[in-house]
Design a protein around this motif. Structure first.
Motif, short mmCIF file in Angstrom:
data_model
loop_
_atom_site.label_atom_id
_atom_site.label_comp_id
_atom_site.label_asym_id
_atom_site.label_seq_id
_atom_site.Cartn_x
_atom_site.Cartn_y
_atom_site.Cartn_z
N PRO A 1 41.86 34.98 34.29
CA PRO A 1 40.43 34.85 34.62
C PRO A 1 40.15 34.15 35.95
CG PRO A 1 40.78 34.36 32.31
CD PRO A 1 42.14 34.49 32.92
N ILE A 2 40.99 33.20 36.35
CA ILE A 2 40.76 32.50 37.60
C ILE A 2 41.09 33.38 38.81
CG2 ILE A 2 43.03 31.47 38.02
CD1 ILE A 2 39.68 29.60 38.21
N ALA A 3 41.92 34.41 38.59
CA ALA A 3 42.31 35.29 39.69
C ALA A 3 41.37 36.48 39.82
CB ALA A 3 43.74 35.79 39.47
N LEU A 4 40.69 36.85 38.75
CA LEU A 4 39.78 37.99 38.80
C LEU A 4 38.52 37.65 39.59
CD1 LEU A 4 39.89 39.30 35.12
CD2 LEU A 4 40.87 40.41 37.13
N PRO A 5 37.94 38.63 40.30
CA PRO A 5 36.64 38.39 40.95
C PRO A 5 35.60 37.98 39.92
CG PRO A 5 37.63 40.44 41.72
CD PRO A 5 38.47 39.98 40.56
N GLY A 6 34.77 37.03 40.29
CA GLY A 6 33.76 36.53 39.36
C GLY A 6 32.84 37.60 38.82
N ILE A 7 32.50 38.57 39.67
CA ILE A 7 31.58 39.61 39.24
C ILE A 7 32.21 40.51 38.17
CG2 ILE A 7 32.26 41.27 41.04
CD1 ILE A 7 29.24 42.00 41.21
N VAL A 8 33.54 40.71 38.27
CA VAL A 8 34.24 41.49 37.25
C VAL A 8 34.23 40.74 35.92
CG1 VAL A 8 36.46 42.48 36.58
CG2 VAL A 8 35.68 42.66 38.95
N THR A 9 34.55 39.45 35.98
CA THR A 9 34.53 38.63 34.76
C THR A 9 33.13 38.59 34.17
OG1 THR A 9 36.31 37.25 35.64
CG2 THR A 9 35.02 36.35 33.82
#
Length: 264
Positions: free
Chosen positions: A108-116
């Protein structure tokens, strides 16, 4: 390795440029918070503390600060519990799928915030069928706050080894007593540092918050976004932004000091 003089100068100039690019905008925001002109014209012709007084009397801003503190505190507590348990399980035990679970924890910390944010919004509203609320917002923040706690605890457990815990078990202590009396005292500084980082991360998060908070909840970053372009609100937003930077820097500074002391 000894660097040549030209290389040192090149790295020094590059470092100065990067630091200026990062911190000059922050200095501009700080100056805007005392700009006597409500339209924030440059150069500054007068200095005033009126915007600071207005900001500390703004009910909207104060409520947003309170909401952000509540969310950050709840997310930090949950992240501390879950992150510690994950670190213990993945550092101390061997089982099938261990590497995959470790990747899923930090993903989760590596994924783009908008994707999360989109993924969590769909999960809450479509798959689970619950209304976006404070609960969904805290759950969303826990998904990435847990990473900071997990990384700190996992690294510290790896440095300590298992000898003390094995000795405790040999002396008849159970799992809980071993953790309470042996493991926790040795990793508490790492957990404290991870918790501070998690709090700072949650306090100023906006992308995931936008997708998971719903329309009735306004955190401080959302309040700033909503008021940035309103007439005569820009100076007050600048004040709130300065306060937000300070609130975020304090736990980061404390965390860095704790980590440095542990290394010494």
């Amino acid at each position: 390795m000894e660097l040549r003089r030209g290389t040192k100068i090149m790295f020094g100039v590059a470092s100065v440029i990067v630091l200026m690019f990062i911190y000059i905008p922050l200095m501009v925001v700080a100056l805007n918070s005392i700009n006597g002109d409500a339209s924030l014209t440059w150069p500054i012709r007068s200095v005033t503390l009126e915007w600071w007084v207005r900001a500390f009397h703004s009910q909207g801003a104060l409520q947003a600060v309170s909401t952000s503190l509540e969310v950050a505190a709840a997310a930090t507590v949950c992240a501390l519990v879950l992150g510690t348990l994950c670190a213990l399980a993945l550092q101390r035990y061997e089982f099938f799928g261990k590497s995959a679970i470790s990747l899923l924890v930090v993903l989760p910390i590596a994924l783009p915030g908008i994707v999360t944010g989109i993924a969590l919004n769909n999960a809450f509203t479509t798959m689970v069928g619950i209304r976006l609320s404070m609960f969904t917002l805290v759950v969303a923040h826990v998904t990435f706050c847990i990473v900071t706690v997990y990384n700190n605890a996992f690294a510290r457990l790896g440095q300590l080894g298992e000898h003390a815990e094995e000795a405790s078990s040999d002396l008849g202590a159970g799992v809980w007593d071993t953790f309470r009396l042996v493991t926790f005292p040795r990793i508490k500084s790492a957990l404290f540092a991870g918790g501070l980082l998690a709090f700072a991360l949650s306090f100023d998060e906006i992308v995931v918050t936008t997708f998971t908070a719903g329309q009735d909840i306004t955190t401080l970053p959302i309040w700033i976004m909503n008021n940035m372009f309103r007439p005569h609100q820009a100076p007050i937003v600048a004040v709130v932004a300065v306060v937000m930077v300070l609130v975020s820097l304090i736990p980061l500074w404390i965390s860095q000091r704790i980590s440095a002391e542990d290394e010494d």
